[in-house]
Motif scaffolding. Structure first.
Motif, short mmCIF file in Angstrom:
data_model
loop_
_atom_site.label_atom_id
_atom_site.label_comp_id
_atom_site.label_asym_id
_atom_site.label_seq_id
_atom_site.Cartn_x
_atom_site.Cartn_y
_atom_site.Cartn_z
N CYS A 148 -1.41 10.69 0.04
CA CYS A 148 -2.08 10.32 1.29
C CYS A 148 -3.11 9.23 1.02
O CYS A 148 -3.78 9.25 -0.01
CB CYS A 148 -2.76 11.53 1.91
N PHE A 149 -3.24 8.29 1.95
CA PHE A 149 -4.17 7.18 1.76
C PHE A 149 -5.61 7.66 1.59
O PHE A 149 -6.38 7.03 0.89
CB PHE A 149 -4.10 6.20 2.93
N ASP A 150 -5.97 8.77 2.23
CA ASP A 150 -7.34 9.26 2.09
C ASP A 150 -7.56 10.02 0.78
O ASP A 150 -8.66 10.47 0.49
CB ASP A 150 -7.75 10.11 3.29
N GLY A 186 1.78 8.72 13.52
CA GLY A 186 1.10 7.93 12.50
C GLY A 186 -0.28 7.47 12.91
O GLY A 186 -0.74 7.70 14.03
N PRO A 187 -0.97 6.78 11.98
CA PRO A 187 -2.34 6.33 12.24
C PRO A 187 -2.45 5.33 13.38
O PRO A 187 -3.48 5.22 14.00
CB PRO A 187 -2.79 5.71 10.92
N CYS A 228 -0.33 14.54 6.09
CA CYS A 228 -1.59 14.00 5.58
C CYS A 228 -2.63 14.06 6.71
O CYS A 228 -2.31 13.72 7.85
CB CYS A 228 -1.43 12.55 5.14
N SER A 236 -1.22 9.07 7.31
CA SER A 236 -0.61 7.95 6.60
C SER A 236 0.85 8.19 6.22
O SER A 236 1.57 7.24 5.93
CB SER A 236 -1.42 7.61 5.34
N ASP A 237 1.30 9.42 6.26
CA ASP A 237 2.70 9.72 5.93
C ASP A 237 3.65 9.53 7.10
O ASP A 237 4.84 9.73 6.97
CB ASP A 237 2.83 11.15 5.40
N PRO A 282 4.16 6.44 9.24
CA PRO A 282 4.01 5.08 9.76
C PRO A 282 5.03 4.69 10.82
O PRO A 282 4.78 3.78 11.60
CB PRO A 282 4.18 4.21 8.51
N ASP A 288 -4.91 12.08 7.38
CA ASP A 288 -5.13 10.76 7.97
C ASP A 288 -3.87 10.20 8.66
O ASP A 288 -3.89 9.10 9.20
CB ASP A 288 -5.63 9.77 6.92
N LYS A 310 0.84 -1.20 0.00
CA LYS A 310 0.00 0.00 0.00
C LYS A 310 0.87 1.26 0.00
O LYS A 310 0.60 2.21 -0.72
CB LYS A 310 -0.92 -0.01 1.22
N TYR A 311 1.93 1.24 0.81
CA TYR A 311 2.84 2.38 0.85
C TYR A 311 3.61 2.52 -0.46
O TYR A 311 3.78 3.63 -0.96
CB TYR A 311 3.79 2.29 2.04
#
Length: 68
Positions: free
Chosen positions: A23-25, A54-55, A42, A46-47, A49, A44, A9-10
């Protein structure tokens, strides 16, 4: 670091030719220089981790599988 399960995903969110991370969103793209720098760019998170921003800010991933 990034848990192995999230690595694809990254990788798909990074554009190394343009030097950006999406960004994931989907809200924006940031420069790779700002990725995992300890400040969430981001909305969310997501940047970030591998940081406490992080999330999943309660823990980070280690290669040996431990979380702290």
């Amino acid at each position: 670091g990034i848990p192995p399960s999230l690595l694809p995903k990254y990788q798909s969110a990074m554009d190394t030719e343009k030097g950006t991370f999406k960004c994931f969103d989907g809200s924006k793209s940031i420069k790779l220089a700002f990725f995992n720098d300890g400040f969430p760019d981001c909305p969310d998170g997501s940047d970030e981790p591998g940081t406490s921003s992080g999330p999943e800010s309660q823990a980070f991933y280690c290669l040996n599988g431990s979380t702290y």
